[in-house]
Design an enzyme around this catalytic site. Sequence first.
Site, PDB file in Angstrom:
ATOM      1  N   GLY A   1       0.527   3.875  -2.150  1.00 15.67           N
ATOM      2  CA  GLY A   1       0.009   2.693  -2.823  1.00 15.67           C
ATOM      3  C   GLY A   1      -0.092   1.559  -1.823  1.00 15.67           C
ATOM      4  N   PRO A   2      -0.703   0.464  -2.245  1.00 14.51           N
ATOM      5  CA  PRO A   2      -0.907  -0.658  -1.324  1.00 14.51           C
ATOM      6  C   PRO A   2       0.423  -1.173  -0.769  1.00 14.51           C
ATOM      7  CG  PRO A   2      -1.985  -1.062  -3.439  1.00 14.51           C
ATOM      8  CD  PRO A   2      -1.180   0.188  -3.594  1.00 14.51           C
TER       9      PRO A   2
ATOM     10  N   THR B   1       9.311   1.353  -0.269  1.00 13.34           N
ATOM     11  CA  THR B   1      10.555   1.414   0.492  1.00 13.34           C
ATOM     12  C   THR B   1      11.736   1.057  -0.409  1.00 13.34           C
ATOM     13  OG1 THR B   1       9.302   0.763   2.446  1.00 13.34           O
ATOM     14  CG2 THR B   1      11.689   0.591   2.581  1.00 13.34           C
TER      15      THR B   1
ATOM     16  N   GLU C   1     -14.660  -3.078 -17.507  1.00 13.12           N
ATOM     17  CA  GLU C   1     -13.771  -1.951 -17.798  1.00 13.12           C
ATOM     18  C   GLU C   1     -13.744  -1.642 -19.293  1.00 13.12           C
ATOM     19  OE1 GLU C   1     -12.945  -0.314 -15.343  1.00 13.12           O
ATOM     20  OE2 GLU C   1     -13.182  -1.807 -13.753  1.00 13.12           O
TER      21      GLU C   1
HETATM   22  P1  ADP Z   1       6.247  -1.209   0.394  1.00 10.31           P
HETATM   23  O1  ADP Z   1       7.242  -0.304   1.039  1.00 10.31           O
HETATM   24  O2  ADP Z   1       5.567  -0.614  -0.770  1.00 10.31           O
HETATM   25  O3  ADP Z   1       5.263  -1.788   1.362  1.00 10.31           O
HETATM   26  P2  ADP Z   1       8.580  -2.796  -0.020  1.00 10.31           P
HETATM   27  O4  ADP Z   1       9.399  -1.858  -0.798  1.00 10.31           O
HETATM   28  O5  ADP Z   1       8.894  -2.900   1.418  1.00 10.31           O
HETATM   29  O6  ADP Z   1       7.033  -2.467  -0.190  1.00 10.31           O
HETATM   30  O7  ADP Z   1       8.657  -4.235  -0.705  1.00 10.31           O
HETATM   31  C1  ADP Z   1       8.986  -5.380   0.026  1.00 10.31           C
HETATM   32  C2  ADP Z   1       9.813  -6.335  -0.823  1.00 10.31           C
HETATM   33  O8  ADP Z   1       9.046  -6.826  -1.909  1.00 10.31           O
HETATM   34  C3  ADP Z   1      11.006  -5.681  -1.462  1.00 10.31           C
HETATM   35  O9  ADP Z   1      12.105  -5.707  -0.615  1.00 10.31           O
HETATM   36  C4  ADP Z   1      11.224  -6.518  -2.707  1.00 10.31           C
HETATM   37  O10 ADP Z   1      11.918  -7.693  -2.411  1.00 10.31           O
HETATM   38  C5  ADP Z   1       9.808  -6.889  -3.087  1.00 10.31           C
HETATM   39  N1  ADP Z   1       9.251  -5.940  -4.067  1.00 10.31           N
HETATM   40  C6  ADP Z   1       8.176  -5.136  -3.866  1.00 10.31           C
HETATM   41  N2  ADP Z   1       7.933  -4.393  -4.962  1.00 10.31           N
HETATM   42  C7  ADP Z   1       8.873  -4.721  -5.872  1.00 10.31           C
HETATM   43  C8  ADP Z   1       9.157  -4.284  -7.201  1.00 10.31           C
HETATM   44  N3  ADP Z   1       8.395  -3.352  -7.807  1.00 10.31           N
HETATM   45  N4  ADP Z   1      10.205  -4.842  -7.848  1.00 10.31           N
HETATM   46  C9  ADP Z   1      10.972  -5.779  -7.244  1.00 10.31           C
HETATM   47  N5  ADP Z   1      10.758  -6.232  -6.001  1.00 10.31           N
HETATM   48  C10 ADP Z   1       9.719  -5.720  -5.302  1.00 10.31           C
HETATM   49 ZN    ZN Z   2     -17.285   0.549 -13.357  1.00  7.35          ZN
HETATM   50 MG    MG Z   3       7.410   0.025   3.024  1.00  2.00          MG
END
Ligand code: ADP
Ligand code: ZN
Ligand code: MG
Length: 506
Positions: free
Chosen positions: A98-99, A105, A318
């Site tokens: 995902g984005p 993580t 949509e």
């Molecule tokens: P990704 O790995 O998808 O790029 P991360 O897990 O590193 O994103 O997210 C970075 C930070 O953003 C997390 O440490 C948290 O603080 C916040 N965050 C992102 N998604 C969420 C979520 N679904 N719920 C709560 N906090 C989130």
């Molecule tokens: Zn469409």
């Molecule tokens: Mg990440």
Amino acid sequence: MVGNWFHQAANFATTWLPLAFFGILVITAYLLWKTVGMMPRIRPTHMDAGAKSQVTWSDVAGVEEVRAELMEVVDFLKDPKRYHRLGAKVPKGLLLYGPPGTGKTLLAKAVANESGAHFYSASASSFVEMFAGLGAARIRKLFLEARKNAPAIVFIDELDAVGAQRTGHGFNREQDQTLNQLLVELDGFEGAEQVVVMGASNRIQDLDPALLRPGRFDRQMLVPPPDLAGREAILGVHTRSKPLAADVDLKQVARQTSGLTGAELANICNEAAIFAGRRREAYVTRPDFDNAIERVVAGLQQKKVLTDKERRILAYHEGGHALMAHLMGQVSELQKVTIVSRGEALGYTLHLPEEDRYLHTKEELVDWMVVTLAGRAAEEVVFGRVTNGAANDLEKVTSIARSMVFEWGMAESVTSRTMRADNYALSEETKRLRDSEQSLLTDGAYTEALRLLKKHRVPLDRIASALLEKETLVRDEVMAILSDVEPESSASETVGVPRVVAARAD
Ligand code: ADP
Ligand code: ZN
Ligand code: MG
């Protein structure tokens, strides 16, 4: 005296100078050896050697589906015997995609913590700049350690860095070696071992297909950007320890942040607190949030936060697809409709499974085209003009119409033969005929979409405003909204319904 002094000096030199020289040589050699030996440690690999993470499920919000699925994995790691007894195959390779900033993580860390398993993590992006063979060696070591200390989770973050498709430039031998080692490790252990491999990637479509084969990262979970309710929940998590003034309404903040990810929302909460601190306030107020949103959004260059007008257009686009899917009797195949944008392209996804194609009647295919064009048609019906948001839809319809005319003999005037260019040389005349037949099909479908949407304008408004309110509607919600609307077509009730797998902004 002089001679004696000279003699002593010469004596000193012949005895000690070679020794000193030798000593310097030894020290230099030692230092050199040490530097070389140290080299691998110069670049950190972010390897938590079996460390336990502090993140819990309560820190992750707005991604309920993925969270629920991951809880199963945790359950397995806690009590694997229960599953083995039932003969259940255990999930082995999970890929979160995902984005950036949607919490991949974070989810992995929560899994690590909640399962009580040892957690071995490495960021594949840190391998990329390494010396030859080192990335591969790291991977080998990671898996070795995990197996020794099972139950364990191996988490490889930023998988794109080594898993990018082996095409064109930018790919080097080092990445190749690392990727191969990873494939070897993924293949090299049995489900009976209590080791679960998790990966995270921002772009699944760029990953080397070898990684996604059965037995490897074969369980893939999309971690989408949050919808309205999800954003509110995430804001809740990130304001847990912040004193909020009474005028702060997180639902309102969620409404103002359509399209933003968890990471960006976390950032907004932090910025708001900083604004409040600067004013020496005891509480974070609504204007602090407004300022924070402005600042964070301004800092995102390519990212698009939809204006109210754009949200309305998207909701009708949509909603048009969803209503038409219902009218064409295909709503049972629809999983959800959403105006939460994913990536740069906005739009709706209709899948026509390749392997089923021969089962489709011409009527079904036309219905499918009508559904696909209903997004643009709704824009025209409601706003009197169309946007460029339907490019993807048009492409799909064009390609189906081409196949219908060229390959399947479904044109109006030429029905008994294909008109494939490789079958025989086409005359100019045939080419022109072919093109006009194709337009006949697509224009006909578009006109039909316009007619039906005008006829069903009231339910169209209903579904659009529901989308504006909730951003995502699951199938049951769509059906409830349209329960009093009779389907118009019965073509799809026969075999091989062109499946509307998901309506989503993708
Ligand atoms: P990704 O790995 O998808 O790029 P991360 O897990 O590193 O994103 O997210 C970075 C930070 O953003 C997390 O440490 C948290 O603080 C916040 N965050 C992102 N998604 C969420 C979520 N679904 N719920 C709560 N906090 C989130
Ligand atoms: Zn469409
Ligand atoms: Mg990440």
